[in-house]
Write a protein that holds these residues in place. Structure first.
Motif, PDB file in Angstrom:
ATOM      1  N   ALA A  79      -1.715  -4.693  -4.668  1.00  0.00           N
ATOM      2  CA  ALA A  79      -2.396  -3.564  -4.450  1.00  0.00           C
ATOM      3  C   ALA A  79      -2.761  -2.855  -5.784  1.00  0.00           C
ATOM      4  O   ALA A  79      -3.852  -2.209  -5.711  1.00  0.00           O
ATOM      5  CB  ALA A  79      -1.619  -2.249  -3.600  1.00  0.00           C
ATOM      6  N   ILE A 122       0.901  -1.248  -0.127  1.00  0.00           N
ATOM      7  CA  ILE A 122      -0.034  -0.023  -0.145  1.00  0.00           C
ATOM      8  C   ILE A 122       0.954   1.174   0.083  1.00  0.00           C
ATOM      9  O   ILE A 122       0.748   2.336  -0.718  1.00  0.00           O
ATOM     10  CB  ILE A 122      -0.866  -0.083   1.064  1.00  0.00           C
ATOM     11  CG1 ILE A 122      -1.811  -1.280   1.095  1.00  0.00           C
ATOM     12  CG2 ILE A 122      -1.703   1.466   1.147  1.00  0.00           C
ATOM     13  CD1 ILE A 122      -2.846  -1.546   2.293  1.00  0.00           C
ATOM     14  N   VAL A 144      -6.410  -0.690  -2.620  1.00  0.00           N
ATOM     15  CA  VAL A 144      -6.141  -0.523  -1.263  1.00  0.00           C
ATOM     16  C   VAL A 144      -7.214  -1.462  -0.470  1.00  0.00           C
ATOM     17  O   VAL A 144      -6.995  -2.155   0.560  1.00  0.00           O
ATOM     18  CB  VAL A 144      -5.916   0.845  -0.865  1.00  0.00           C
ATOM     19  CG1 VAL A 144      -5.973   0.664   0.668  1.00  0.00           C
ATOM     20  CG2 VAL A 144      -4.716   1.244  -1.513  1.00  0.00           C
TER      21      VAL A 144
END
Length: 274
Positions: A191, A177, A196
């Motif tokens: 990601a 992230i 997210v």
């Protein structure tokens, strides 16, 4: 304060922190299964993690800027060479079976950093990076101790391997992230592909699986169950707090330090519940 921050940065950047995290997972295996501790394996893992991680992080930088390295990076280079020498010293004290298994994991580590496939390393293969890291950590801390102790690989050992794999995998999510704005789109990280919110949801689900696996073991130790619940909640919390803009030490100190906390919890609970 400046001296403290410089020491802290060296502690983190030289990979001492991550090496202690890996050793913590290794010690958890020894404690849970009450197998004789191999100090040679423990020191091998500690120094091997330092030299391996620093090779992955700094080899390319050092090669490009060898004549203009900062004093900090030069210090880390010297420290890494010393760690590498000690790693080989302790390697010669391990069994052939352990070395063979470690060799396979080591090859994966080298291929992770060194380009070999169309000038790409495994690190650059789409979506593969985090699974290699989790597999190597899980194998080193969940399988090798039993091989070195010549213990039978029973179902509980395979569960430990899977639990270690899940823990490391979810601990990598905050890094994924964090790096989302900087990773090249061609990498197609978890990601990048899922976003997210979905990465966090998968992380929470995997943590639930992690706890459920504990009840499949033949022997469930109350101290390990309680510590697993606490550390799972801790990992869930840092995953919840993860975002693309994080403080400098959020991932590299607090997230990477959770295995150390886990070891501390087990030792405290073992002492309290005895």
């Amino acid at each position: 304060m400046k001296v403290f921050l410089r020491l802290l940065d060296f502690y983190i950047n030289s990979s001492i922190h991550v090496a202690l995290a890996v050793c913590s997972l290794l010690l958890l295996t020894y404690i849970e299964f009450k197998i004789p501790l191999s100090k040679s394996l423990l020191f091998f893992v500690f120094f091997g993690t330092i030299s391996g991680y620093n090779f992955i992080k700094y080899a390319k930088v050092a090669g490009l800027h060898h004549s203009s390295l900062t004093n900090s990076l030069k210090s880390i280079q010297v420290f890494s060479v010393m760690a590498g020498v000690l790693m080989f010293y302790f390697a010669f004290q391990l069994s052939i079976s352990s070395l063979a298994t470690i060799g396979i994991l080591g090859i994966l580590t080298v291929l992770y950093a060194v380009p070999f496939l169309y000038r790409k390393s495994l690190r650059n293969v789409q979506g593969l990076k985090i699974f290699i890291v989790a597999f190597v950590w899980a194998g080193l801390t969940g399988i090798v101790p039993f091989i070195e102790a010549r213990e039978t690989i029973i179902i509980d050992v395979l569960i430990i391997f899977l639990q270690r794999f899940i823990v490391v995998l979810v601990l990598i999510f905050p890094f994924e992230i964090r790096d989302l704005p900087y990773d090249a789109l061609i990498l197609k990280t978890v990601a990048q592909k899922l976003g997210v919110i979905n990465v966090k949801r998968i992380g929470y689900f995997l943590l639930a699986v992690l706890i459920g696996l504990e009840f499949l073991k033949e022997m469930v130790h109350i101290s390990f169950l309680l510590s697993l619940l606490i550390i799972s909640l801790s990992i869930a919390f840092v995953l919840f707090k993860s975002k693309t803009t994080q403080s400098k030490y959020f991932t590299i100190f607090w997230v990477e330090g959770l295995p150390i906390l886990w070891l501390g919890l087990v030792l405290l609970l073992d002492d309290f519940l005895m």
